[in-house]
Design an enzyme around this catalytic site. Structure first.
Site, PDB file in Angstrom:
ATOM      1  N   HIS A  68       0.840  -1.199   0.000  1.00  0.00           N
ATOM      2  CA  HIS A  68       0.000   0.000   0.000  1.00  0.00           C
ATOM      3  C   HIS A  68       0.877   1.252   0.000  1.00  0.00           C
ATOM      4  O   HIS A  68       2.094   1.176   0.176  1.00  0.00           O
ATOM      5  CB  HIS A  68      -0.928   0.021   1.222  1.00  0.00           C
ATOM      6  CG  HIS A  68      -2.085  -0.916   1.107  1.00  0.00           C
ATOM      7  ND1 HIS A  68      -2.007  -2.237   1.483  1.00  0.00           N
ATOM      8  CD2 HIS A  68      -3.349  -0.731   0.643  1.00  0.00           C
ATOM      9  CE1 HIS A  68      -3.172  -2.832   1.262  1.00  0.00           C
ATOM     10  NE2 HIS A  68      -4.001  -1.941   0.748  1.00  0.00           N
ATOM     11  N   LYS A  72      -0.476   4.930   4.563  1.00  0.00           N
ATOM     12  CA  LYS A  72      -1.358   3.986   5.262  1.00  0.00           C
ATOM     13  C   LYS A  72      -0.822   3.726   6.668  1.00  0.00           C
ATOM     14  O   LYS A  72       0.365   3.435   6.852  1.00  0.00           O
ATOM     15  CB  LYS A  72      -1.472   2.676   4.484  1.00  0.00           C
ATOM     16  CG  LYS A  72      -2.514   1.705   5.050  1.00  0.00           C
ATOM     17  CD  LYS A  72      -2.732   0.537   4.109  1.00  0.00           C
ATOM     18  CE  LYS A  72      -3.732  -0.469   4.673  1.00  0.00           C
ATOM     19  NZ  LYS A  72      -5.065   0.151   4.872  1.00  0.00           N
TER      20      LYS A  72
END
Length: 253
Positions: free
Chosen positions: A143, A147
């Site tokens: 990600h 995040k």
């Protein structure tokens, strides 16, 4: 035609869903909810759900955790089903959602992507074949660098889907650097990568003797989650009280 209220309509996901619904003849956004009014929409926008007087079949929620308590109260009072996409809920809020399942239809999933939820069903079948044959199971998720949580909720949901299919309970291993030992037979390794602006990538590996099988899902934009939310809204129309998830949406197709 499904009539939807878009809670959090002027956020990035709200605007993405607005665009998708504008092209879908089976759903219409009849009202939006947002404290920010700097965007012009084709539907009326209210600052709170309490001010909203639109007749609707479902609420799509991509707001923030602070707004969820009022959302649940409103949906129960008005008996309007909710596609609950907001994350980061507190334990108290999760308990409130659990209680609300008995009073109104709520669809809540770890990931709204149709692809990820189809992958979960495929992994259940794969685990039943490969795990008893001695294949090791590993998950690598990637990600963007903003995040906060690791591993992702989706990675955990993928692991759970495999675990649920098996008779033996597998443990999850997140960090192998803390102890020197051979890999346990009954474990699922989950590794997290954070970098750049990767929207979301999940790879599930079944590693056996002399062969490796890989399942991979890549999200190139957040539109995949918005599309799933729209499909969920159309599915939820007219449903009775209970907890629904994306597996129900896929099964109905």
């Amino acid at each position: 035609m499904t009539r939807a209220i878009m809670n959090g309509c002027n956020g990035k996901m709200g605007q993405c869903i607005t665009g998708i619904c504008a092209q879908d003849p089976d759903i219409e956004i009849v009202a939006g909810i947002d404290t920010y009014d700097g965007i012009k929409n084709s539907y009326p926008v209210f600052k709170s759900l309490q001010e909203c007087d639109a007749e609707a079949d479902v609420i799509i929620d991509f707001s923030n955790a602070k707004a969820v308590d009022a959302l649940i109260d409103y949906s129960v009072e008005k008996q309007i089903p909710v596609v609950l996409c907001t994350t980061g809920l507190s334990e108290e809020q999760l308990a409130k959602v659990e209680q609300a399942y008995e009073k109104v239809a709520i669809l809540k999933s770890a990931n709204m992507s149709l692809g990820i939820n189809t992958l979960m069903e495929l992994l259940k079948k794969a685990a039943l074949v490969f795990a008893p044959a001695g294949f090791d199971m590993e998950i690598v998720e990637k990600h963007h660098n903003q995040k906060l949580d690791a591993p992702s909720g989706t990675a955990l949901a993928l692991a759970d889907s495999m675990n649920e299919a098996l008779d033996e309970a597998y443990t999850y291993t997140y960090d192998r650097s803390q102890e020197r030992r051979k890999r346990d037979k009954f474990e699922i390794g989950i590794s997290a990568v954070r970098g750049g602006n990767i929207v979301g990538e999940h790879e599930v590996i079944f590693a056996g003797q002399d062969e490796v099988i890989e399942f991979k899902h890549t999200a190139y934009s957040k539109a995949v989650f918005a599309k799933g939310a729209v499909e969920a809204a159309k599915y939820l129309q007219g449903k009775g009280p209970g907890h629904y998830d994306m597996a129900d949406v896929i099964a109905a197709k």
